[in-house]
Design a protein around this motif. Structure first.
Motif, PDB file in Angstrom:
ATOM      1  N   ILE A  27      46.730  55.323   2.769  1.00 19.62           N
ATOM      2  CA  ILE A  27      46.691  55.659   1.346  1.00 19.62           C
ATOM      3  C   ILE A  27      47.961  56.438   0.997  1.00 19.62           C
ATOM      4  O   ILE A  27      48.336  57.371   1.688  1.00 19.62           O
ATOM      5  CB  ILE A  27      45.447  56.516   1.005  1.00 19.62           C
ATOM      6  CG1 ILE A  27      44.175  55.726   1.273  1.00 19.62           C
ATOM      7  CG2 ILE A  27      45.508  57.009  -0.439  1.00 19.62           C
ATOM      8  CD1 ILE A  27      42.909  56.540   1.097  1.00 19.62           C
ATOM      9  N   ARG A  28      48.599  56.032  -0.059  1.00 18.65           N
ATOM     10  CA  ARG A  28      49.791  56.741  -0.534  1.00 18.65           C
ATOM     11  C   ARG A  28      49.319  58.068  -1.139  1.00 18.65           C
ATOM     12  O   ARG A  28      48.523  58.081  -2.083  1.00 18.65           O
ATOM     13  CB  ARG A  28      50.501  55.882  -1.564  1.00 18.65           C
ATOM     14  CG  ARG A  28      51.801  56.438  -2.016  1.00 18.65           C
ATOM     15  CD  ARG A  28      52.432  55.465  -3.017  1.00 18.65           C
ATOM     16  NE  ARG A  28      53.668  56.012  -3.493  1.00 18.65           N
ATOM     17  CZ  ARG A  28      54.858  55.514  -3.192  1.00 18.65           C
ATOM     18  NH1 ARG A  28      54.939  54.437  -2.436  1.00 18.65           N
ATOM     19  NH2 ARG A  28      55.952  56.064  -3.661  1.00 18.65           N
ATOM     20  N   LEU A  29      49.832  59.154  -0.597  1.00 18.71           N
ATOM     21  CA  LEU A  29      49.394  60.486  -1.019  1.00 18.71           C
ATOM     22  C   LEU A  29      50.547  61.274  -1.634  1.00 18.71           C
ATOM     23  O   LEU A  29      51.709  61.041  -1.290  1.00 18.71           O
ATOM     24  CB  LEU A  29      48.869  61.279   0.183  1.00 18.71           C
ATOM     25  CG  LEU A  29      47.644  60.742   0.890  1.00 18.71           C
ATOM     26  CD1 LEU A  29      47.384  61.539   2.169  1.00 18.71           C
ATOM     27  CD2 LEU A  29      46.438  60.801  -0.014  1.00 18.71           C
ATOM     28  N   HIS A  88      50.164  64.644   1.876  1.00 17.44           N
ATOM     29  CA  HIS A  88      50.717  63.942   3.038  1.00 17.44           C
ATOM     30  C   HIS A  88      51.052  64.952   4.142  1.00 17.44           C
ATOM     31  O   HIS A  88      50.754  64.711   5.320  1.00 17.44           O
ATOM     32  CB  HIS A  88      51.969  63.162   2.611  1.00 17.44           C
ATOM     33  CG  HIS A  88      52.624  62.413   3.712  1.00 17.44           C
ATOM     34  ND1 HIS A  88      52.112  61.242   4.222  1.00 17.44           N
ATOM     35  CD2 HIS A  88      53.751  62.674   4.418  1.00 17.44           C
ATOM     36  CE1 HIS A  88      52.900  60.808   5.186  1.00 17.44           C
ATOM     37  NE2 HIS A  88      53.902  61.658   5.323  1.00 17.44           N
ATOM     38  N   MET A  89      51.641  66.075   3.762  1.00 16.15           N
ATOM     39  CA  MET A  89      51.975  67.126   4.738  1.00 16.15           C
ATOM     40  C   MET A  89      50.703  67.695   5.375  1.00 16.15           C
ATOM     41  O   MET A  89      50.669  67.964   6.577  1.00 16.15           O
ATOM     42  CB  MET A  89      52.805  68.215   4.069  1.00 16.15           C
ATOM     43  CG  MET A  89      54.207  67.740   3.684  1.00 16.15           C
ATOM     44  SD  MET A  89      55.153  68.866   2.608  1.00 16.15           S
ATOM     45  CE  MET A  89      54.898  70.448   3.349  1.00 16.15           C
ATOM     46  N   MET A  90      49.651  67.858   4.571  1.00 17.14           N
ATOM     47  CA  MET A  90      48.387  68.371   5.105  1.00 17.14           C
ATOM     48  C   MET A  90      47.776  67.375   6.080  1.00 17.14           C
ATOM     49  O   MET A  90      47.238  67.768   7.115  1.00 17.14           O
ATOM     50  CB  MET A  90      47.428  68.693   3.954  1.00 17.14           C
ATOM     51  CG  MET A  90      47.892  69.871   3.124  1.00 17.14           C
ATOM     52  SD  MET A  90      46.989  70.101   1.568  1.00 17.14           S
ATOM     53  CE  MET A  90      45.316  70.228   2.132  1.00 17.14           C
ATOM     54  N   ARG A  91      47.843  66.071   5.776  1.00 16.32           N
ATOM     55  CA  ARG A  91      47.326  65.056   6.692  1.00 16.32           C
ATOM     56  C   ARG A  91      48.110  65.084   7.999  1.00 16.32           C
ATOM     57  O   ARG A  91      47.530  64.978   9.082  1.00 16.32           O
ATOM     58  CB  ARG A  91      47.381  63.675   6.052  1.00 16.32           C
ATOM     59  CG  ARG A  91      46.875  62.574   7.001  1.00 16.32           C
ATOM     60  CD  ARG A  91      46.771  61.223   6.359  1.00 16.32           C
ATOM     61  NE  ARG A  91      48.051  60.793   5.818  1.00 16.32           N
ATOM     62  CZ  ARG A  91      48.187  59.809   4.934  1.00 16.32           C
ATOM     63  NH1 ARG A  91      47.136  59.164   4.481  1.00 16.32           N
ATOM     64  NH2 ARG A  91      49.364  59.478   4.486  1.00 16.32           N
ATOM     65  N   GLU A 106      54.646  56.489   3.099  1.00 15.41           N
ATOM     66  CA  GLU A 106      53.325  56.718   2.523  1.00 15.41           C
ATOM     67  C   GLU A 106      53.347  57.832   1.492  1.00 15.41           C
ATOM     68  O   GLU A 106      52.385  58.057   0.805  1.00 15.41           O
ATOM     69  CB  GLU A 106      52.321  57.083   3.615  1.00 15.41           C
ATOM     70  CG  GLU A 106      52.047  55.965   4.600  1.00 15.41           C
ATOM     71  CD  GLU A 106      51.028  56.394   5.641  1.00 15.41           C
ATOM     72  OE1 GLU A 106      50.400  57.450   5.473  1.00 15.41           O
ATOM     73  OE2 GLU A 106      50.869  55.680   6.624  1.00 15.41           O
ATOM     74  N   VAL A 107      54.443  58.556   1.397  1.00 12.45           N
ATOM     75  CA  VAL A 107      54.511  59.726   0.525  1.00 12.45           C
ATOM     76  C   VAL A 107      54.684  59.293  -0.921  1.00 12.45           C
ATOM     77  O   VAL A 107      55.565  58.497  -1.237  1.00 12.45           O
ATOM     78  CB  VAL A 107      55.672  60.646   0.952  1.00 12.45           C
ATOM     79  CG1 VAL A 107      55.762  61.831   0.003  1.00 12.45           C
ATOM     80  CG2 VAL A 107      55.476  61.114   2.376  1.00 12.45           C
TER      81      VAL A 107
END
Length: 122
Positions: free
Chosen positions: A85-87, A92-95, A118-119
């Motif tokens: 999933i594009r976040l 994205h950093m948290m994932r 993905e960012v």
């Protein structure tokens, strides 16, 4: 999610009776336990007289240890449900941090996070 190498949760904080294989003679020992496949409680971590287990800090540490399987499962679920999933950049950093923490918990090398496709921009 790879195969579980740790004792499956849930884990819980216990005050063990004095004497016996884990209890301190004339004192108390503390432990984190889990239910074994046979349904009986089995120790996961046991300590006595280390880092003052009866202190508020010692009990907070024990609660954190007891929550470890649930925390790992929550991080694994978060990564699994957001993969592909594009976040937004922050999410994205948290994932990626969740992935690093999962790897550390499993004793694995942290994955590389150089893939920025993905960012999102939000």
């Amino acid at each position: 999610m790879s195969g579980v190498k740790h004792t499956p949760g849930p884990w819980k904080l216990d005050v063990l009776p004095s004497g016996g294989p884990f209890g301190a003679a004339g004192g108390r020992a503390y432990g984190v336990s889990a239910r074994g496949a046979n349904g009986l409680s089995m120790p996961v971590v046991v300590w006595r007289g280390i880092a003052r287990p009866a202190s508020p800090e010692g009990q907070a540490n024990a609660r954190l240890i007891a929550a470890a399987p649930d925390l790992l499962e929550a991080l694994e679920s978060l990564v699994e449900h957001t993969d592909g999933i594009r976040l937004p950049v922050t999410a994205h950093m948290m994932r990626n941090r969740a992935r690093d923490t999962i790897a550390r918990a499993r004793g694995e090398q942290s994955p590389s996070h150089s893939d920025q496709k993905e960012v999102g921009n939000g």
